[in-house]
Design a protein around this motif. Structure first.
Motif, PDB file in Angstrom:
ATOM      1  N   ARG A  52      34.883  18.891  15.483  1.00  6.78           N
ATOM      2  CA  ARG A  52      33.829  18.945  14.868  1.00  6.78           C
ATOM      3  C   ARG A  52      34.074  19.646  13.826  1.00  6.78           C
ATOM      4  NH1 ARG A  52      32.190  17.857  19.838  1.00  6.78           N
ATOM      5  NH2 ARG A  52      31.697  15.483  20.582  1.00  6.78           N
ATOM      6  N   SER A  56      34.348  22.205  18.383  1.00  5.73           N
ATOM      7  CA  SER A  56      34.363  22.400  18.898  1.00  5.73           C
ATOM      8  C   SER A  56      34.703  20.670  19.339  1.00  5.73           C
ATOM      9  CB  SER A  56      32.738  21.718  19.814  1.00  5.73           C
ATOM     10  OG  SER A  56      32.151  20.656  18.719  1.00  5.73           O
ATOM     11  N   THR A  57      35.727  20.782  20.426  1.00  8.90           N
ATOM     12  CA  THR A  57      36.873  19.517  20.307  1.00  8.90           C
ATOM     13  C   THR A  57      36.590  19.007  21.126  1.00  8.90           C
ATOM     14  OG1 THR A  57      37.866  21.180  21.923  1.00  8.90           O
ATOM     15  CG2 THR A  57      39.163  21.087  19.135  1.00  8.90           C
ATOM     16  N   ASP A  58      37.226  17.112  21.132  1.00  7.66           N
ATOM     17  CA  ASP A  58      36.983  16.739  21.945  1.00  7.66           C
ATOM     18  C   ASP A  58      38.512  15.630  22.431  1.00  7.66           C
ATOM     19  OD1 ASP A  58      33.294  15.341  21.196  1.00  7.66           O
ATOM     20  OD2 ASP A  58      34.629  16.046  23.010  1.00  7.66           O
ATOM     21  N   TYR A  59      38.544  15.061  23.586  1.00  6.59           N
ATOM     22  CA  TYR A  59      40.410  14.620  24.126  1.00  6.59           C
ATOM     23  C   TYR A  59      39.595  13.392  24.961  1.00  6.59           C
ATOM     24  CZ  TYR A  59      42.012  19.335  22.080  1.00  6.59           C
ATOM     25  OH  TYR A  59      42.224  19.842  21.084  1.00  6.59           O
ATOM     26  N   ASP A  61      40.860  11.176  28.168  1.00  9.99           N
ATOM     27  CA  ASP A  61      40.626  11.820  29.363  1.00  9.99           C
ATOM     28  C   ASP A  61      42.492  12.419  29.541  1.00  9.99           C
ATOM     29  OD1 ASP A  61      38.281  10.889  31.240  1.00  9.99           O
ATOM     30  OD2 ASP A  61      38.605  12.840  30.247  1.00  9.99           O
ATOM     31  N   LYS A  64      44.242  14.925  28.138  1.00  8.07           N
ATOM     32  CA  LYS A  64      43.875  16.476  27.771  1.00  8.07           C
ATOM     33  C   LYS A  64      44.997  17.182  28.963  1.00  8.07           C
ATOM     34  CE  LYS A  64      38.892  15.230  28.497  1.00  8.07           C
ATOM     35  NZ  LYS A  64      37.625  15.043  29.200  1.00  8.07           N
TER      36      LYS A  64
END
Length: 115
Positions: A52, A56-59, A61, A64
């Motif tokens: 973002r 901040s980050t998202d992965y 599953d 990861k």
């Protein structure tokens, strides 16, 4: 107008590493959510990683601890560092920028993990 150009894909053995790069043009880069998606044959496109504007980050599953997304706002670049690659990571990887109702895609880069 936003254009995205991916590079860095290729053939790698299981356990290997690759770094994908996405070069962007346009004025919304720093404001946008930047992401990498992938699509394997016969499967739907899935979100792999996103970063973002605030960092901040998202992965997903399945990646990861192995994949890491980063961006360079000054250079308008998005990266995906991929480590410990598995055959199931084989797919076409797409760079994406999203801001409000605007949504942009690159042409994709093939990643093949095979011995």
């Amino acid at each position: 107008q936003v254009q995205l150009v991916e590079s860095g894909g290729g053939l790698v053995q299981p356990g290997g590493s690759l770094r994908l790069s996405c070069a962007a043009s346009g004025s919304i880069f720093s404001l946008s959510v930047k992401a990498w998606y992938r699509q394997a044959p016969g499967r739907q496109r899935e979100l792999v990683a996103a970063v973002r504007p605030g960092g901040s980050t998202d992965y997903v599953d399945s990646v990861k601890g192995r994949f890491f997304i980063s961006r360079d706002n000054a250079r308008k670049m998005v990266y995906l560092q991929m480590k410990s690659l598995k055959p199931e990571d084989t797919a076409v990887y797409y760079c994406n920028l999203a801001w409000g109702s605007q949504d942009y895609w690159g042409q994709g880069t093939q990643v093949t993990v095979s011995s």
